[in-house]
Scaffold this active site. Structure first.
Site, mmCIF file in Angstrom:
data_model
loop_
_atom_site.group_PDB
_atom_site.id
_atom_site.type_symbol
_atom_site.label_atom_id
_atom_site.label_comp_id
_atom_site.label_asym_id
_atom_site.label_seq_id
_atom_site.Cartn_x
_atom_site.Cartn_y
_atom_site.Cartn_z
ATOM 1 N N LYS A 133 0.755 -1.051 0.011
ATOM 2 C CA LYS A 133 0.016 -0.182 -0.001
ATOM 3 C C LYS A 133 0.799 1.424 -0.010
ATOM 4 O O LYS A 133 1.996 1.187 0.683
ATOM 5 C CB LYS A 133 -0.978 0.140 1.186
ATOM 6 C CG LYS A 133 -1.914 1.057 1.307
ATOM 7 C CD LYS A 133 -2.925 1.104 2.445
ATOM 8 C CE LYS A 133 -3.968 1.721 2.536
ATOM 9 N NZ LYS A 133 -4.914 1.734 3.683
ATOM 10 N N SER A 135 -9.896 -0.979 7.060
ATOM 11 C CA SER A 135 -9.304 -0.691 5.860
ATOM 12 C C SER A 135 -8.722 -2.143 5.208
ATOM 13 O O SER A 135 -8.160 -1.688 3.923
ATOM 14 C CB SER A 135 -8.422 0.597 5.786
ATOM 15 O OG SER A 135 -8.933 1.707 5.813
ATOM 16 N N SER A 194 -9.673 1.483 3.013
ATOM 17 C CA SER A 194 -8.982 2.443 1.977
ATOM 18 C C SER A 194 -7.862 1.520 1.462
ATOM 19 O O SER A 194 -7.318 1.981 0.351
ATOM 20 C CB SER A 194 -8.241 3.366 2.755
ATOM 21 O OG SER A 194 -7.339 2.701 3.691
#
Lengths: 485, 93
Positions: A79, A178, A154
């Site tokens: 990420k 997330s 997310s």
């Protein structure tokens, strides 16, 4: 089966037997990525040259007859809020469009020590604020199961790459769901470890008392392998826990006989789509069939988790995001009139709408006259939510629920209504507020869209979650279904 | 009830310029979110201690000895503007 569809433990076996090379694996995943990225948009940055060098190093080691780690030569995506030395790290924000960290996050050091191959950096909601990856400043990632639907967020990019075959394992971060929410919506395994189990050093902070790094994988065994690589005390993170790290693969036990599951009734109530509830009820039946004891239980303060979270997380965020001022790194506005003008223009140009909204909300909740009514109140309710969970875990080994109230929703459906978007995290927030481990695993389908089951556990009892998840997986086929791409 | 003036005040605290359209929108949205958060007031928390952090941690100390750290060049490598070994900013005083 193609190499890009395989799990890390299957690929490891092939590497050790010299049936494939790490370079072949990396090529397979990059070819797949080349074919699909125009459709999926999961990566912000690809690091192909570096990846190929890493893969070659693993192959050289194997050729020399040396032993390799379980993640050696395994393609991993990360990420874009996890700092990677000399690789741009944007947090999907314009304010960090040019940020190249001069250091690695501790998890990156650990992955490199294991000789995992870094594929690239994945898309996300800006600064991890969102539940659909629609808040990225760059582009929206599409759900591999249906490209008109969101991936969740997310960590949407890190979930999508696993589902699409654009990576074998990946890292995300979970502040209110997330990792688990996108794992559920993309039909993969995602784990948020106990707060403090994984170092946050080098994770760009959103809400420091809630943030935790964790893995996305195709199956539960790979989840255990990733945990083995990333967990552990780190002196560079003062909130990192000084606890022993077990071999997580030792919990891959296909047996839950006599173990106790609590099903919080608040998590199966209205607001959960009937089809999702049906899938979770079927999963519960499966566990009963496998010998687990299941009881309904209550977590009376569940309804308060959402407002509590949406005071605490923005409050911490507004403080953490004060550092983006155009002085040391990132975007700086052109020709400011003075220093305050520089701060204000830099931030207004650099931050997107949701980030500004949360800075506003958090700043308000912490401001003079409102601190007690909002922030302090929320911290007290956080205690009540934790006490609910402690009471439940005195009786049960795990708590089982849906991960999300619905399957992947359509793009644009919730973007104009912050509260509607926030409600998609309703099942996942409490684990962050309490700091406990929780994971999502594939547990069914509504039409062609995956349903995620959430398991929550006691602090530092990731092993129990793995055991339940592994048993479920060994006795079902949901994780084997692949999206048609 | 949050007014547009409150939004302007908070934006200044948060060092954000907002357009007129943003001020209107944030006034409405913050009111909706805070109205939702009002449900917390229903709970009696008179004798409940606050939790700022989920782990029972107190002060964290370490030995006071030097370790590796970034070089000046590394630290300055992302500077929007620099002069010699310094980050350069507009005149403050």
């Amino acid at each position: 089966m193609q190499l890009y569809q395989m799990t890390a433990h299957e690929l490891h076996r092939l590497l050790v037997k010299k049936e494939v090379s790490a370079v072949e694996i990396a090529k397979s995943v990059y070819d797949r990525t080349d074919d699909l990225e125009r459709k999926i948009n999961a990566y912000i940055t690809l690091t192909k040259e570096k990846a190929m060098r890493q893969a070659e190093a693993v192959d050289a080691k194997i050729a020399a007859g040396e032993a390799i780690a379980p993640l050696s030569g395994i393609p991993v995506a990360v990420k874009d809020n996890i700092c990677t030395k000399d690789v741009r790290t944007t947090c999907a924000s314009k304010i960090l469009h040019n940020f190249v960290p001069p250091y690695n996050a501790t998890v990156m050091e650990k992955l490199e020590a294991n000789q995992a191959v870094l594929l690239g950096k994945t898309n996300m909601d800006e600064f991890a604020m969102g539940s659909s990856t629609e808040n990225s400043a760059y582009f929206v990632t599409k759900n591999p199961w249906n490209i008109e639907r969101v991936t969740g967020g997310s960590s949407g990019g890190s979930a999508a790459v696993i589902a699409a075959g654009e990576a074998v394992c990946s890292l995300g971060s979970d502040t209110g769901g997330s990792i688990r929410q996108p794992a559920a919506l993309c039909g993969v395994v995602g784990m948020k470890p106990t707060y403090g189990a994984v170092s946050r050093y080098g994770l760009v902070a959103f809400a420091s008392s809630l943030d935790q790094i964790g893995p996305f994988t195709r199956d539960v065994a790979d989840c255990a392998i990733m945990l083995n690589a990333i967990c552990g005390y780190d002196p560079k993170d003062s909130t990192s826990a000084k606890v022993g790290v077990p071999d997580y693969t030792s919990f891959l036990i296909n047996d839950v006989k006599g173990l106790k599951i609590g099903v919080p009734k608040e998590y199966m109530a209205e607001g959960i789509e009937p089809e999702v509830r049906k899938a979770i009820e079927a999963a519960i039946e499966k566990f009963i069939e496998l010998g687990a004891e299941v009881e309904e239980t209550v977590l009376p303060h569940t309804d308060y988790a959402l407002p509590t979270y949406y005071i605490i997380a923005p409050a911490e965020a507004s403080s953490n995001l004060a550092r983006y001022d155009g002085v040391r790194y990132g975007h700086r506005t052109e020709e400011p009139e003075n220093i305050v003008d520089m701060f204000m223009r830099t931030r207004s140009e650099g931050f997107g709408e949701e980030v500004k909204r949360r800075i506003m909300l958090g700043t308000y909740a912490l401001s003079a006259g409102y601190y007690d009514a909002y922030y302090l109140k929320a911290l007290k309710v956080r205690t009540l939510i934790m006490q609910d969970l402690e009471r439940a875990f005195a009786k049960y080994d795990v708590l089982l629920s849906p991960t999300t109230p619905s399957v992947a929703f359509k793009m644009g459906e919730k973007i104009d209504s912050p509260i509607q978007m926030y409600l998609s995290d309703i099942c996942t927030l409490s684990a962050n507020l309490a700091g406990i481990p929780a994971m999502s695993l594939p547990a069914g389908f509504v039409g062609n869209l995956p349903v995620g089951m959430q398991l929550m556990g006691k602090p530092f009892d990731e092993g129990m979650l793995l055991r339940f998840a592994y048993t479920f997986e060994q006795n079902t086929d949901f994780h084997k279904r692949l999206p048609l791409l | 009830m949050i007014t547009k003036a409150d939004v302007e005040h908070v934006a200044l605290l948060g060092r954000l310029y907002l357009s007129e359209e943003e001020k209107e929108r944030y006034t409405d949205q913050l009111n909706a979110i805070l109205e939702y958060a009002q449900m917390l007031q229903k709970l009696d928390t008179e004798n409940v201690p606050p939790t700022a952090h989920a782990l029972p941690m107190q002060n964290v100390f370490r030995e006071d000895c030097a370790g590796d750290c970034l070089t000046n060049e590394e630290v300055l490598s992302n500077a929007p503007e620099r002069e010699e070994e310094y980050f350069k900013v507009p005149k403050i005083i």
